[in-house]
Design a protein around this motif. Sequence first.
Motif, PDB file in Angstrom:
ATOM      1  N   VAL A 137       0.834  -1.199   0.000  1.00 48.28           N
ATOM      2  CA  VAL A 137       0.000   0.000   0.000  1.00 48.28           C
ATOM      3  C   VAL A 137       0.873   1.256   0.000  1.00 48.28           C
ATOM      4  N   VAL A 138       1.896   1.265   0.830  1.00 51.62           N
ATOM      5  CA  VAL A 138       2.784   2.428   0.905  1.00 51.62           C
ATOM      6  C   VAL A 138       3.542   2.630  -0.400  1.00 51.62           C
ATOM      7  N   LEU A 139       4.130   1.558  -0.939  1.00 56.40           N
ATOM      8  CA  LEU A 139       4.926   1.678  -2.159  1.00 56.40           C
ATOM      9  C   LEU A 139       4.079   2.112  -3.356  1.00 56.40           C
ATOM     10  N   ALA A 140       2.790   1.821  -3.335  1.00 51.55           N
ATOM     11  CA  ALA A 140       1.922   2.167  -4.465  1.00 51.55           C
ATOM     12  C   ALA A 140       1.645   3.660  -4.556  1.00 51.55           C
ATOM     13  N   VAL A 141       1.788   4.404  -3.451  1.00 54.01           N
ATOM     14  CA  VAL A 141       1.437   5.828  -3.476  1.00 54.01           C
ATOM     15  C   VAL A 141       2.663   6.736  -3.385  1.00 54.01           C
ATOM     16  N   PHE A 142       3.861   6.160  -3.479  1.00 54.83           N
ATOM     17  CA  PHE A 142       5.090   6.955  -3.489  1.00 54.83           C
ATOM     18  C   PHE A 142       5.941   6.572  -4.699  1.00 54.83           C
ATOM     19  N   PRO A 143       6.823   7.481  -5.147  1.00 55.35           N
ATOM     20  CA  PRO A 143       7.653   7.191  -6.327  1.00 55.35           C
ATOM     21  C   PRO A 143       8.565   5.992  -6.121  1.00 55.35           C
ATOM     22  N   ALA A 144       8.877   5.307  -7.220  1.00 63.31           N
ATOM     23  CA  ALA A 144       9.667   4.075  -7.153  1.00 63.31           C
ATOM     24  C   ALA A 144      11.091   4.311  -6.660  1.00 63.31           C
ATOM     25  N   TYR A 145      11.660   5.491  -6.941  1.00 71.78           N
ATOM     26  CA  TYR A 145      13.056   5.708  -6.557  1.00 71.78           C
ATOM     27  C   TYR A 145      13.242   5.855  -5.047  1.00 71.78           C
ATOM     28  N   ARG A 146      12.142   5.854  -4.299  1.00 69.82           N
ATOM     29  CA  ARG A 146      12.233   5.938  -2.836  1.00 69.82           C
ATOM     30  C   ARG A 146      12.002   4.584  -2.168  1.00 69.82           C
ATOM     31  N   ARG A 147      12.033   3.502  -2.922  1.00 68.39           N
ATOM     32  CA  ARG A 147      11.595   2.213  -2.391  1.00 68.39           C
ATOM     33  C   ARG A 147      12.426   1.712  -1.218  1.00 68.39           C
TER      34      ARG A 147
END
Length: 435
Positions: A137-147
């Motif tokens: 859920v968190v990764l879906a709403v933030f940019p991929a480069y911040r994973r």
Amino acid sequence: MASLVAEGPIHDRDRTTRARVFPWVVFALTFALLLSDYMSRQVLSAVFPVLKAAWALTDTQLGALTSVVALTVGVLAVPLSLLGDRWGRARSIVLMAGIWSLATLGSALSANYGELMLSRIFIGVGEAAYGSVGLAVVLAVFPAYRRASFTGAFMAGGSFGSVIGVALGGVLAVHLGWRWAFAAMAILGLALVVLFRLLVTDAKLDRHRIDDADTDEPRPATAQRARLSTLFATPSVICAYLGSGFQLFIAGSLFAWLPSYLNRAYDLPADKAAGVAAIAILFMGVGMIVCGTITDRLSRQVAVRKWTTAIVYSLVSLVSLGIGFSLPAGGVQLLLLAVGVFFAAGASGPAGAMVSNLTAESIRATALGTLTLANNLLGLAAGPLVVGILADRVGLVDAMRIMPLVALASLVALLIGRRAYPASLARARASVQTR
């Protein structure tokens, strides 16, 4: 007409503000629930000395109470994560958090070891897929480069929750009795469930989902769901599961046994031992955040550096903890243990980023559930139980000296995964594009 024109930009700004705020609301609530998750799980460690005396339990029995939660999580993580991908991630989170909170309340009401064990099993049922579904859920709403940063920060909630659970649980156990230690965690969890249900829905998550246009992960050209076989399709993703799992054997052992180690090696009373251990576990959580942030910065242009940083974190923890637990009690030992604890779970952020990059978004919760399976079966379940068995045979002090050697298995898996990563990433992309 003029008023309508004037109001237009204001409404647009309001929508933009809400769009920027909502992801942080999602992160804050999922993080808070993860705190509750680990508070419910790890409060038991704070009352180990009390339960050992009250019910005449062995160290193996105490370790089993901790390991059964992680074992249940490991067994159910993948099927329940798959259910979360299909049924709705927000709804799944509400159901899971409700189950573990009620089971924690059941722990407070347990009359004997068997009832407490049953309650712990249901805590594991509730927690089984939360780490994977919540992180998806968190990764879906933030940019991929911040994973790696968000994975490390999110998973650090486990350390922070353990800190609060152990510290607060120790105080409550001494002053109000061990049952109130469990009851307090249950009340907090139920309050957070209500708040999450009011503020986060699957419809809102879909509206705020960020397209992974700037990531190197494999993505299909259509909305078709990726095949589950891709969860194990490349050597690197398998090595990421294994490397993370073996490394968390060390973190899980520290979660469960550090309060008892300080109680026995330094003759600290239960509440003070719990407090010192809480500070150490807090340090571990800070390490997860710092290590994840460093990994993102170093690997933004060179993706394989995710593996390099994870290898370094694992190696530092092996050396520091291996030497530290071999020394007699004292200041030098505590310094080395602090360094080892800081890096003990540092590979968690890189591992989550690796798995996310090697699997498709449509099955991300399931992929992270597979990572959770490895983390729990190889790490969080195995660590406390194996150390407990060793402690019954050779003593807890000697058992903790042996424990850091498991990092060698993590290092081997991470080194193999790093070597295979370029080919594995290319293979993952190709498998998605040809579907």
